[in-house]
Structure formats: structure tokens, C-alpha cells
Design an enzyme around this catalytic site. Structure first.
Site, short mmCIF file in Angstrom:
data_model
loop_
_atom_site.label_atom_id
_atom_site.label_comp_id
_atom_site.label_asym_id
_atom_site.label_seq_id
_atom_site.Cartn_x
_atom_site.Cartn_y
_atom_site.Cartn_z
N HIS A 248 43.20 52.27 43.27
CA HIS A 248 43.40 50.98 44.45
C HIS A 248 44.15 52.30 44.75
CE1 HIS A 248 45.68 48.22 46.76
NE2 HIS A 248 46.20 48.73 46.79
N GLU A 249 45.46 53.39 44.49
CA GLU A 249 46.22 54.09 45.54
C GLU A 249 45.76 55.39 46.11
OE1 GLU A 249 48.93 53.07 45.63
OE2 GLU A 249 49.66 51.83 45.45
N HIS A 252 43.22 54.48 48.89
CA HIS A 252 44.21 54.51 50.26
C HIS A 252 44.42 55.77 50.74
CE1 HIS A 252 45.80 50.42 50.66
NE2 HIS A 252 46.87 50.99 49.30
N HIS A 258 44.45 47.87 53.35
CA HIS A 258 44.12 46.87 51.88
C HIS A 258 43.01 45.98 52.67
CE1 HIS A 258 48.22 47.22 50.96
NE2 HIS A 258 47.31 47.30 50.11
N CYS A 259 42.63 45.46 51.89
CA CYS A 259 40.64 44.63 51.89
C CYS A 259 41.18 43.57 51.79
CB CYS A 259 39.87 44.77 50.71
SG CYS A 259 38.58 44.02 51.54
N CYS A 283 34.38 46.10 47.23
CA CYS A 283 33.71 45.19 47.70
C CYS A 283 32.48 45.99 48.82
CB CYS A 283 34.30 44.02 48.83
SG CYS A 283 35.00 44.61 49.97
N CYS A 286 34.53 48.09 51.76
CA CYS A 286 35.51 49.71 50.56
C CYS A 286 33.73 50.31 50.21
CB CYS A 286 36.35 48.88 49.85
SG CYS A 286 37.78 47.74 50.74
ZN ZN Z 1 48.10 49.57 47.65
ZN ZN Z 2 37.21 44.90 50.14
#
Ligand code: ZN
Ligand code: ZN
Length: 334
Positions: A248-249, A252, A258-259, A283, A286
């Protein structure tokens, strides 16, 4: 009265039920069709995802939504989206952010810096973590020399609720930006100490600077025992959470916000419970963004990750990937 009438005749009793079933199926089909039309309508998808004419059709197929991607979850009080209303980011918005290109100026490696003492169990997972990160991002990962005594280097405080020390994230991010390796595309520091971003916050799981391409996250609250839960699966739970926060990070730091389009690795989270409910995969929107920079073959990437999840006993993730690979193969007529 109707019940009595139905019980008189066995045949007429079955017909209304069959009728109701058919009506129910039609209603559900219409609802489903509406959901699919609204969510996956070509105009909606086109706004989020832009086709690149130079890509072969097989690559485009990987960015097509299918039912394996669940919708963005309904908001509940206290969750991320109810407390941080965010508009999301289309593919075009992402591209116009003009984020650094993969490999440009020799910045072609991801870095992790262990900070302070790490628990023995986590040290053993560093190699599997490397394999996962390299498969996820299609880039080599360097595990840097650990940074000892972070409490001496960075501003810290004792959290009044836990009585445990916490490090100030902004201090750490500044340090990482000033000490970036020349080949670093992004650098993440990982610590067993708790973190806080500002005096007004109780804690933070992690923080990243998109512009600076640095981030820090803490495993302090990732152990189920922190929440008073004794789990036989503690190591597996911690490992899954570690992968999730790292992915996640780091995503970024590729410039991805953010999605809010699907249930996705890049959804924001306000709690461990919310994080655990989120998937480890991206997804279509992303995935399209990450692919734009990391240029992997989507199917090969899925295969590599599936093998790693299987090896690590993360069966749910392995099974999801197996289904996605089958969808891609079907679309290619294989
Ligand atoms: Zn985040
Ligand atoms: Zn996404």
C-alpha cells in the site's frame, strides 16, 4: 386463505412457488445488470482507465473490471471514507501528476530500511517479503543496513494510552529524504516501535511522502496480541498485514492516491479491522496506474504472486489469483 387453498392442491401449490422463484430471479438479474451497467459502464470505465493504443489487447484485458473485483464497500460510521472524504484519482489525473518513471536517472530499486530492533519472527520473513515485493512491483528490492537506536535520532514521546514510546513520522520522512540512495525509486523504513504524525494524533500505522518517495510504517499494532487476541495464526496474520502495508505505502510512492472505485489494496483505512477487510490486490484502475510505471506483464505478475501466496499459506489470495489468471486466459481464448 391463500395458504389453505394452496394446501388443497399439490400441483397448484408448487406453481406459485415456481412463479415467485422466476420473479425473484428476474428481479435479482435486473438489479445485478443495473449494478454492472452503472459500475462497469464503458463511459465510467473509460473515464477511470485510458486505453493505450500501443498496448496489445492481452494487456488491456487485465484492466477490464470483472466480478472478481468487488465494489467499493458501503461506508460505515468511523471508517476511512466517512472521516476523510476523498474524490479518488482517474488514470488521467494520475498521469498528469507526472510521477517519476521507472528506472529513470538510475532510480530503479526499491529500498527497505529496518529501524530499531525487529522481532525475531519478522527477521525470518525478510527474504519472503523481498520475493513478494519484487513480484508485486517488477523491481529489485534492496534491504538496507538497519538503523539502530531510532529513539535517539528522532523526536519521540510516550503514548498516554499504551505507555509505549512512539516516533514522530515527519522526522523520519525528512531523514529518509536527506539520505536517499542514488538508485532508490522509493525507500520505506520499517519499525517495531509505534508511530505518530503529529501531537494531535493518537497513533498512525504508517506515513508516506509521494513527492519525496519515502515512507515509514510500524508493525507495533500488527500483532493480534496487541488487541488481546491470542491466535494460532499470529505469524501468518502479521505477515499478511506486513505485505499489505508495504504494498500500500509503496504504491502511494508511485503517485497513486487512495482508491474509491473498488474494494482495493489502495482503499484508505482507519483501523486494523478495516485494513484486514481489504484485499492484497489492486483493482483495475490502480493496476493500470502501477503498470504505467512498472511495465510488468500482468499475467506473469499474477502467476509469480500466486506461487508465493501458495508457498506462504495465504490460500485465499492464491485462490483469487488463480481465478483472475483463468479469466485472463479465457479472454485470450486459451
Ligand atoms: Zn494510504
Ligand atoms: Zn483501486
Amino acid at each position: 386463505m391463500n395458504d389453505t387453498a394452496a394446501s388443497v392442491s399439490g400441483t397448484t401449490e408448487r406453481d406459485p412457488k415456481r412463479g415467485r422463484k422466476i420473479v425473484l430471479i428476474i428481479v435479482l438479474s435486473l438489479l445485478l445488470a443495473e449494478i454492472i451497467l452503472v459500475r462497469f459502464h464503458p463511459d465510467t470505465v473509460a473515464k477511470l482507465l485510458r486505453r493505450n493504443p500501443s498496448y496489445p489487447e492481452t494487456i488491456h484485458q487485465a484492466f477490464k473490471p470483472d466480478p472478481l473485483f468487488a465494489p467499493f464497500p458501503e461506508s460505515v460510521p468511523g471508517d476511512w471514507i466517512s472521516t476523510h472524504p476523498e474524490p479518488g484519482q482517474t488514470f488521467d489525473q494520475f498521469v498528469s501528476g507526472n510521477w517519476n518513471r521507472h528506472g529513470e536517472n538510475g532510480k530503479d530499486k526499491l529500498h527497505i530500511i529496518p529501524m530499531g530492533a525487529l522481532r525475531a519472527g519478522w527477521k525470518a520473513t525478510l527474504e519472503p517479503v523481498r520475493e513478494f515485493v519484487e513480484a508485486f512491483f517488477n523491481m529489485p528490492l534492496v534491504i538496507d543496513r538497519p538503523l539502530t537506536d531510532p529513539e535517539r535520532i528522532f523526536t519521540s514521546r510516550i503514548n498516554v494510552n499504551t505507555n509505549f514510546p512512539q516516533l514522530l513520522t515527519t522526522d523520519i520522512l525528512k531523514f529518509l529524504m536527506e539520505n536517499l540512495s542514488s538508485d532508490s525509486y522509493c525507500t520505506i523504513a520499517v519499525t517495531m516501535l509505534d508511530l505518530y504524525p503529529d501531537d494531535s494524533w493518537n497513533f498512525v500505522f504508517g506515513q508516506a511522502s509521494l513527492v519525496g518517495r519515502v515512507g515509514v510504517f510500524s508493525l507495533f499494532r500488527y500483532d493480534p496480541s496487541f488487541y488481546g487476541v491470542n491466535s494460532d495464526n499470529a505469524e501468518k496474520i502479521i505477515f499478511r498485514r506486513t505485505l499489505q502495508v508495504l504494498f500500500h505505502e509503496m504504491v502511494h510512492m508511485f503517485g497513486v492516491y487512495h482508491c474509491v472505485h473498488f474494494n482495493c489494496l489502495m482503499n484508505g483505512s482507519n483501523s486494523m479491522e478495516e485494513t484486514d477487510s481489504q484485499p492484497l490486490f489492486l483493482c483495475p484502475v490502480c493496476l493500470r496506474k502501477l503498470h504505467h510505471l512498472a511495465k510488468f506483464n500482468p499475467e506473469t505478475r499474477y502467476e509469480k504472486l500466486k506461487n508465493l501466496y501458495e508457498k506462504s499459506g495465504l490460500t485465499e489470495e492464491a485462490q483469487w489469483l488463480e481465478k483472475r489468471i483463468a479469466v485472463l486466459k479465457k479472454k485470450q481464448g486459451l
